[in-house]
Design an enzyme around this catalytic site. Structure first.
Site, PDB file in Angstrom:
ATOM      1  N   ILE A  15      21.509  13.696 -24.995  1.00 49.01           N
ATOM      2  CA  ILE A  15      20.281  14.364 -24.548  1.00 49.01           C
ATOM      3  C   ILE A  15      20.535  15.826 -24.178  1.00 49.01           C
ATOM      4  O   ILE A  15      19.666  16.684 -24.359  1.00 49.01           O
ATOM      5  CB  ILE A  15      19.580  13.583 -23.402  1.00 49.01           C
ATOM      6  CG1 ILE A  15      18.130  13.993 -23.287  1.00 49.01           C
ATOM      7  CG2 ILE A  15      20.297  13.733 -22.079  1.00 49.01           C
ATOM      8  CD1 ILE A  15      17.288  13.705 -24.497  1.00 49.01           C
ATOM      9  N   SER A  37      31.710  18.398 -17.878  1.00 47.94           N
ATOM     10  CA  SER A  37      31.742  17.170 -18.666  1.00 47.94           C
ATOM     11  C   SER A  37      33.201  16.838 -18.888  1.00 47.94           C
ATOM     12  O   SER A  37      34.017  17.733 -19.115  1.00 47.94           O
ATOM     13  CB  SER A  37      31.028  17.436 -20.008  1.00 47.94           C
ATOM     14  OG  SER A  37      30.451  16.279 -20.537  1.00 47.94           O
ATOM     15  N   ARG A  38      33.537  15.535 -18.827  1.00 45.36           N
ATOM     16  CA  ARG A  38      34.955  15.161 -18.880  1.00 45.36           C
ATOM     17  C   ARG A  38      35.555  15.367 -20.261  1.00 45.36           C
ATOM     18  O   ARG A  38      36.735  15.684 -20.398  1.00 45.36           O
ATOM     19  CB  ARG A  38      35.119  13.690 -18.464  1.00 45.36           C
ATOM     20  CG  ARG A  38      34.673  13.418 -17.037  1.00 45.36           C
ATOM     21  CD  ARG A  38      34.419  11.949 -16.837  1.00 45.36           C
ATOM     22  NE  ARG A  38      33.494  11.419 -17.846  1.00 45.36           N
ATOM     23  CZ  ARG A  38      33.112  10.157 -17.940  1.00 45.36           C
ATOM     24  NH1 ARG A  38      33.570   9.283 -17.082  1.00 45.36           N
ATOM     25  NH2 ARG A  38      32.277   9.773 -18.871  1.00 45.36           N
ATOM     26  N   LYS A  91      16.101  11.274 -16.109  1.00 43.93           N
ATOM     27  CA  LYS A  91      15.710   9.901 -15.776  1.00 43.93           C
ATOM     28  C   LYS A  91      16.768   8.956 -16.312  1.00 43.93           C
ATOM     29  O   LYS A  91      17.472   9.341 -17.252  1.00 43.93           O
ATOM     30  CB  LYS A  91      14.321   9.557 -16.348  1.00 43.93           C
ATOM     31  CG  LYS A  91      14.098   9.874 -17.819  1.00 43.93           C
ATOM     32  CD  LYS A  91      14.888   9.220 -18.877  1.00 43.93           C
ATOM     33  CE  LYS A  91      14.771   7.723 -18.957  1.00 43.93           C
ATOM     34  NZ  LYS A  91      15.464   7.187 -20.181  1.00 43.93           N
ATOM     35  N   ASP A 169      16.098   1.480 -19.653  1.00 47.30           N
ATOM     36  CA  ASP A 169      16.368   2.920 -19.808  1.00 47.30           C
ATOM     37  C   ASP A 169      15.215   3.578 -20.573  1.00 47.30           C
ATOM     38  O   ASP A 169      14.651   4.566 -20.096  1.00 47.30           O
ATOM     39  CB  ASP A 169      17.724   3.155 -20.490  1.00 47.30           C
ATOM     40  CG  ASP A 169      18.007   4.638 -20.651  1.00 47.30           C
ATOM     41  OD1 ASP A 169      18.503   5.258 -19.703  1.00 47.30           O
ATOM     42  OD2 ASP A 169      17.675   5.193 -21.729  1.00 47.30           O
TER      43      ASP A 169
END
Ligand code: NAP
Length: 311
Positions: A15, A37-38, A91, A169
């Protein structure tokens, strides 16, 4: 507060790449200044492996937008609010209902904006649907939200892990639209949740929702849909019927399409426009009723075991 707002984007996955990065690039009120971000980065943007490292290295950031799965929202949002940043949350808002309540309180304590988003509420047909329903008497409703999880969530194991919400979800998007459009509140009367034998979250669910007046709104969520994908809400009233399809993007009243205002195109550009307004006004926007409905479905739902599912 000076524009553009320097923004740190957290969780560079589907996303973030499909919607957040293009929306930010097109909005002069924001500058994508860092990512956390990993395993991923964005070309030309300073990247960090964690939110904490990003906040420590870049105190000039004004705002953080979090697009990780819900299990990772609370820690990231709490750290950002405590560092004095405005926060926008994808969300579903969090992993538990207590987490979102505490985040709301934390934002207020620090005088920062918490924008807890529902992107489907920004779909082109939703405002007109709410205006149409407002003065009418609801007599029934039906939600059909069926999509192919392999297409929309390729390889995403988190969605079937505990806390990933499974079919809720996407289903929570329908509930976000329903709670936005209806003039009355709804509760979950009964629910059936279908869990794959090898997973911790449901792949399908049926909800029996009731308004305060006792009017029934049925909801059917399914992640196993092949072929045509369906994201429809139909509402019946004593003076006509409304159908929102394409996840709220298209509206029909009594079978006739209603043309949407071109200015309402693009859920994510509208989300970031609202975030900029909220930051400028020093206000938060938090409405976790859709998340409460999902939590309630888990609380009272009947559990059924269905065929195993591989992500
Ligand atoms: P995704 O492709 O899996 O990306 C999420 C990223 O978050 C991962 O790539 C991962 O990046 C990071 N992350 C941090 N903690 C994580 C954890 N505990 N488990 C898994 N990933 C973690 O997921 P997505 O589709 O972008 O969805 C993210 C959120 O956006 C969800 O809440 C979803 O409901 C919402 N959303 C998704 C869509 C869609 O069409 N996919 C549409 C609207 C909203 P690193 O490994 O680099 O840290």
């Amino acid at each position: 507060m000076s524009m553009p707002l320097k923004l740190g984007l957290v969780g560079i996955g589907k996303i973030a790449r499909d919607q957040h990065i293009p929306a930010l690039a097109a909005d002069p009120r924001f500058e994508l200044s860092a990512t956390a971000s990993r395993n991923a980065a964005v070309d030309g943007v300073p990247s960090f492996a964690s939110v904490e490292a990003m906040l420590a290295a870049m105190p000039e950031l004004d705002a953080i937008s979090i697009c990780t799965p819900p299990q990772a929202h609370f820690g990231a949002a709490l750290a950002a609010l405590r560092a004095g940043k405005h926060v926008m949350l994808e969300k579903p808002p969090a992993a538990t209902t207590r987490e979102i309540t505490l985040l709301q309180a934390e934002a207020a304590r620090h005088g920062r904006t918490l924008f807890q988003t529902w992107h489907s509420r920004f779909a082109a047909g939703v405002d007109a649907a709410r205006a149409w329903v407002k003065d009418r008497t609801l007599t029934g409703g039906r939600i059909v939200w069926k999509e192919d999880v392999h297409h929309w969530h390729p390889g995403q194991q988190w969605i079937f892990d505990a806390g990933g919400l499974g079919v809720f979800d996407p289903g929570i998007n329908a509930l976000s639209v329903l709670t936005e459009v209806l003039a009355e509140e709804v509760v979950v009367r009964q629910a059936v949740l279908e869990f794959p034998a090898n997973q911790q979250a449901p792949i399908a669910a049926q909800l029996d929702l009731r308004t305060e007046a006792g009017v029934r709104v049925e909801a059917e969520f399914d992640f196993r849909q092949k072929g045509e994908q369906t994201w429809d809400i139909e509402l019946l009233t004593s003076t006509g019927r409304l159908r929102l399809s394409h996840g709220g993007g298209a509206l029909e009243i009594d079978g006739q399409p209603v043309a949407a205002d071109a200015a309402l195109a693009g859920e994510y550009p509208r989300l970031y426009a609202r975030f900029a307004e909220l930051c400028a006004a020093g206000r938060s926007e938090v409405d976790w009723r859709p998340f409460q409905l999902v939590a309630d479905a888990f609380l009272i739902g009947e559990r059924r075991t269905v065929a195993a599912h591989q992500v």
